[in-house]
Design an enzyme around this catalytic site. Structure first.
Site, mmCIF file in Angstrom:
data_model
loop_
_atom_site.group_PDB
_atom_site.id
_atom_site.type_symbol
_atom_site.label_atom_id
_atom_site.label_comp_id
_atom_site.label_asym_id
_atom_site.label_seq_id
_atom_site.Cartn_x
_atom_site.Cartn_y
_atom_site.Cartn_z
ATOM 1 N N CYS A 236 -65.529 -60.689 -3.034
ATOM 2 C CA CYS A 236 -66.342 -59.761 -2.344
ATOM 3 C C CYS A 236 -65.826 -58.375 -2.246
ATOM 4 O O CYS A 236 -64.774 -58.148 -2.004
ATOM 5 C CB CYS A 236 -66.732 -60.469 -1.051
ATOM 6 S SG CYS A 236 -68.039 -61.668 -0.995
ATOM 7 N N ARG B 136 -72.965 -67.737 -4.327
ATOM 8 C CA ARG B 136 -71.552 -68.274 -4.255
ATOM 9 C C ARG B 136 -70.807 -68.934 -3.217
ATOM 10 O O ARG B 136 -69.896 -69.602 -3.621
ATOM 11 C CB ARG B 136 -70.602 -66.832 -4.280
ATOM 12 C CG ARG B 136 -70.877 -65.980 -5.657
ATOM 13 C CD ARG B 136 -70.103 -64.885 -5.622
ATOM 14 N NE ARG B 136 -68.906 -64.926 -4.821
ATOM 15 C CZ ARG B 136 -68.388 -64.261 -3.830
ATOM 16 N NH1 ARG B 136 -68.745 -62.972 -3.633
ATOM 17 N NH2 ARG B 136 -66.783 -64.624 -3.498
ATOM 18 N N ARG C 276 -58.742 -55.534 -0.373
ATOM 19 C CA ARG C 276 -58.082 -56.646 -0.696
ATOM 20 C C ARG C 276 -56.721 -56.839 -1.492
ATOM 21 O O ARG C 276 -56.987 -57.181 -2.835
ATOM 22 C CB ARG C 276 -59.088 -57.639 -1.228
ATOM 23 C CG ARG C 276 -60.386 -57.664 -0.385
ATOM 24 C CD ARG C 276 -61.351 -58.894 -0.795
ATOM 25 N NE ARG C 276 -61.200 -60.016 -0.086
ATOM 26 C CZ ARG C 276 -61.603 -61.002 -0.248
ATOM 27 N NH1 ARG C 276 -62.738 -61.093 -0.878
ATOM 28 N NH2 ARG C 276 -61.393 -62.184 0.344
ATOM 29 N N LYS D 220 -65.913 -74.607 0.089
ATOM 30 C CA LYS D 220 -65.683 -73.946 -1.123
ATOM 31 C C LYS D 220 -63.997 -73.273 -0.845
ATOM 32 O O LYS D 220 -63.393 -73.434 -2.001
ATOM 33 C CB LYS D 220 -66.700 -72.641 -1.050
ATOM 34 C CG LYS D 220 -66.088 -71.555 -2.002
ATOM 35 C CD LYS D 220 -67.039 -70.382 -1.990
ATOM 36 C CE LYS D 220 -66.941 -69.329 -0.992
ATOM 37 N NZ LYS D 220 -65.979 -68.401 -1.589
ATOM 38 N N ASN D 221 -63.822 -72.738 0.231
ATOM 39 C CA ASN D 221 -62.571 -71.990 0.254
ATOM 40 C C ASN D 221 -61.265 -73.019 0.642
ATOM 41 O O ASN D 221 -60.087 -72.868 0.237
ATOM 42 C CB ASN D 221 -62.511 -71.128 1.712
ATOM 43 C CG ASN D 221 -63.381 -69.887 1.398
ATOM 44 O OD1 ASN D 221 -63.595 -69.686 0.207
ATOM 45 N ND2 ASN D 221 -63.493 -69.172 2.286
ATOM 46 N N ASP E 249 -65.409 -64.566 8.624
ATOM 47 C CA ASP E 249 -66.584 -64.998 7.707
ATOM 48 C C ASP E 249 -67.807 -65.385 8.588
ATOM 49 O O ASP E 249 -68.737 -65.564 8.054
ATOM 50 C CB ASP E 249 -66.069 -66.346 6.895
ATOM 51 C CG ASP E 249 -65.241 -65.904 5.759
ATOM 52 O OD1 ASP E 249 -65.052 -64.679 5.615
ATOM 53 O OD2 ASP E 249 -64.730 -66.883 5.128
HETATM 54 C C1 UD1 Z 1 -59.703 -66.020 2.518
HETATM 55 C C2 UD1 Z 1 -61.205 -66.472 2.484
HETATM 56 C C3 UD1 Z 1 -62.077 -65.515 2.824
HETATM 57 C C4 UD1 Z 1 -61.751 -65.239 4.487
HETATM 58 C C5 UD1 Z 1 -60.241 -64.681 4.681
HETATM 59 C C6 UD1 Z 1 -59.851 -64.638 5.966
HETATM 60 C C7 UD1 Z 1 -60.837 -67.831 0.406
HETATM 61 C C8 UD1 Z 1 -61.266 -67.991 -1.026
HETATM 62 N N1 UD1 Z 1 -61.366 -66.775 1.129
HETATM 63 O O1 UD1 Z 1 -59.727 -64.740 2.031
HETATM 64 O O2 UD1 Z 1 -63.570 -65.892 2.791
HETATM 65 O O3 UD1 Z 1 -62.443 -64.038 4.907
HETATM 66 O O4 UD1 Z 1 -59.509 -65.619 4.019
HETATM 67 O O5 UD1 Z 1 -60.185 -65.816 6.845
HETATM 68 O O6 UD1 Z 1 -60.316 -68.722 0.856
HETATM 69 N N2 UD1 Z 1 -54.249 -58.811 2.760
HETATM 70 C C9 UD1 Z 1 -52.923 -58.019 2.385
HETATM 71 N N3 UD1 Z 1 -52.224 -58.228 1.375
HETATM 72 C C10 UD1 Z 1 -52.340 -59.484 0.734
HETATM 73 C C11 UD1 Z 1 -53.264 -60.337 1.204
HETATM 74 C C12 UD1 Z 1 -54.114 -60.033 2.208
HETATM 75 O O7 UD1 Z 1 -52.958 -56.720 3.055
HETATM 76 O O8 UD1 Z 1 -51.562 -59.592 -0.078
HETATM 77 C C13 UD1 Z 1 -54.841 -58.552 3.979
HETATM 78 C C14 UD1 Z 1 -56.266 -58.630 3.245
HETATM 79 O O9 UD1 Z 1 -56.850 -57.553 2.497
HETATM 80 C C15 UD1 Z 1 -57.180 -58.968 4.669
HETATM 81 C C16 UD1 Z 1 -56.193 -59.864 5.355
HETATM 82 O O10 UD1 Z 1 -55.066 -59.548 4.700
HETATM 83 O O11 UD1 Z 1 -57.204 -57.485 5.214
HETATM 84 C C17 UD1 Z 1 -56.678 -61.080 5.290
HETATM 85 O O12 UD1 Z 1 -56.780 -61.534 3.853
HETATM 86 P P1 UD1 Z 1 -56.534 -63.070 3.612
HETATM 87 O O13 UD1 Z 1 -56.331 -63.939 4.700
HETATM 88 O O14 UD1 Z 1 -55.505 -63.174 2.648
HETATM 89 O O15 UD1 Z 1 -57.798 -63.713 2.983
HETATM 90 P P2 UD1 Z 1 -58.294 -64.479 1.618
HETATM 91 O O16 UD1 Z 1 -57.243 -65.201 1.393
HETATM 92 O O17 UD1 Z 1 -58.330 -63.216 0.566
#
Ligand code: UD1
Length: 415
Positions: free
Chosen positions: A115, A395, A120, A22-23, A303
């Site tokens: 979630c 989901r 986030r 999915k991701n 995850d």
């Molecule tokens: C993706 C995955 C999610 C997984 C995560 C980490 C998808 C749809 N989701 O989420 O299942 O748990 O990677 O492997 O692919 N952060 C910031 N600022 C930003 C972006 C991120 O501070 O602009 C922080 C987030 O709050 C979090 C950390 O960075 O604490 C990791 O987030 P990120 O790697 O971006 O995860 P996602 O892409 O949201």
């Protein structure tokens, strides 16, 4: 409200085929509008998150057909104002910032959801896209972005965010000149997106390392693509196998992607036999405790933290689980306590003291992976467990009940 009724204690044995990730699919869908050619994606599990992204793309003007879990997209865009409720239901909708800016130069996008596992923020996405020439305004509940022209630049990410790396990569593919993303995420889903874009004619180098170089091209062409298998779905069935008395063969896996999970399982005294694209996991009642610290890939995946914790509730001793990626990712702990687990929470650290058995309870899934953890706990517990809030689980796990039933488990969805 729909719920699962699970009669625990059944032995699980048999074979499960893992679906595409999915991701990996969500960013591919967001990026599909970079071409005017046809995009075919094979083996797509039509999960709720994927259905939402498909609906958003249709709202933008794409024509999308689905047969036998294959998607055909005709990526037309007539609407770049997508401040709609569907966007708020999905974290990955933020990836439309990069692709819409590239295709339309302008986009109005609702705030991404997903979630409830932490605040986030999207600051890294915004910082990166701004470097490439976008002007982005955050309004109450929606984002407005425009870019007369996207131009390649050097972007250093403060944290190797998966989503920010993907968004910047998507925006850079048709930008003028060279983009370099430093401290980029190295997750397999990032590599999969790069492979997808490269199959359309993009020039992306170094995906899977912490420096990704993207040379802008003028145009992308049609593509047919099979996404990678879901490493978290695989890990979840591995945890089920370990605690449910039998042995489960898990096919359609990329061993390299689940290496960090396999390593931890082996540390816990769980026998895992590796084949070429499959593994076999054997149950044991002598699970050894271990310490886990979630980290960006190739560290232990956040995850998998919750599913792994369910397994550790019955280990022979004390485990420590440290969550470093998301600040609110222990929502399953309160539910596991209701089942007799012995877990103490101190900020981002959970101390899990193994107990002999879990017992049934009335539970509520509060997020996707935490929900999967409760299913694992219920499958091994004595008695009948009810889990509400299963829309979170749907989901991310395609045909979960069908798979569990085929392995000999006793699970029913009450709608
Ligand atoms: C993706 C995955 C999610 C997984 C995560 C980490 C998808 C749809 N989701 O989420 O299942 O748990 O990677 O492997 O692919 N952060 C910031 N600022 C930003 C972006 C991120 O501070 O602009 C922080 C987030 O709050 C979090 C950390 O960075 O604490 C990791 O987030 P990120 O790697 O971006 O995860 P996602 O892409 O949201």
């Amino acid at each position: 409200m729909s719920k699962f009724i699970i009669n625990g204690g059944q032995k699980l044995s048999g074979s499960i085929k893992i679906h595409s990730s999915k991701n990996a699919i969500l960013p591919i869908l967001a990026a599909s509008i970079l071409t005017e050619g046809d995009v075919e994606i094979y083996d797509v599990p039509m999960l709720d998150d994927i259905k939402i992204m498909v609906e958003i793309l249709k709202y933008c003007g794409c024509r999308i057909g689905e047969t036998n879990n294959n998607l055909t997209i005709k990526p037309n865009v007539v609407n770049n104002d997508i401040n709609i409720e569907m966007v708020n239901k999905l974290r990955a909708s933020v990836l439309l910032l990069g692709s819409m800016l590239s295709r339309c130069k302008k986009v109005v996008l609702g705030m991404p959801g997903g979630c409830n596992i932490g605040t986030r923020p999207i600051d890294l996405h915004i910082k990166g896209l701004t470097k490439l020439g976008a002007e982005i305004k955050l309004n109450q509940g929606y984002i407005e972005a425009r870019a007369k022209k996207l131009k390649g630049e050097k972007v250093y990410l403060d944290f190797p965010s998966v989503g920010a790396t993907e968004n910047i990569m998507i925006a850079a593919v048709l930008a003028e000149g060279e983009t370099i993303i430093e401290n980029a995420a190295t997750e397999p889903e990032v590599v999969c997106l790069a492979n997808f874009l490269n199959s359309m004619g993009a020039k992306i180098y170094g995906a899977g390392t912490d420096t990704i170089r993207i040379l802008g091209v003028d145009k992308l062409h049609s593509v047919s693509f099979i996404p990678i298998p879901d490493r978290i779905e695989a890990g979840t069935y591995m945890a089920m196998a370990a605690v449910c008395g039998g042995e489960i063969e898990i096919t359609n896996v990329v061993i390299e992607h689940i290496r960090p999970i396999i390593a931890k399982f082996k540390e816990c005294n769980i026998k895992v036999i590796e084949g070429e694209n499959a593994i076999k996991v054997f149950s044991t009642d002598k699970i050894k405790p271990t310490d886990i610290k979630t980290l960006p890939y190739p560290g232990f995946p956040t995850d998998m933290q919750a599913p792994m914790m369910s397994m550790l509730t019955v280990a022979k001793g004390t485990s420590m689980v440290i969550e470093t990626i998301f600040e609110n990712r222990f929502l399953h702990v309160g539910e596991l306590l209701k089942m007799g687990a012995n877990i103490k929470l101190e900020g981002r650290v959970a101390i899990v003291e193994g107990v002999k058995r879990l017992t049934s309870a009335k539970l509520e899934a509060k997020d996707l992976r935490g929900g999967a953890a409760l299913v694992i706990a219920a499958l091994m517990a004595d008695g009948t467990t009810e889990i509400e809030g299963i829309e979170h689980i749907s989901r991310g796990y395609f045909e979960l009940e069908k798979n569990i039933l085929s392995l000999g488990g006793d699970i029913k969805r009450i709608v």
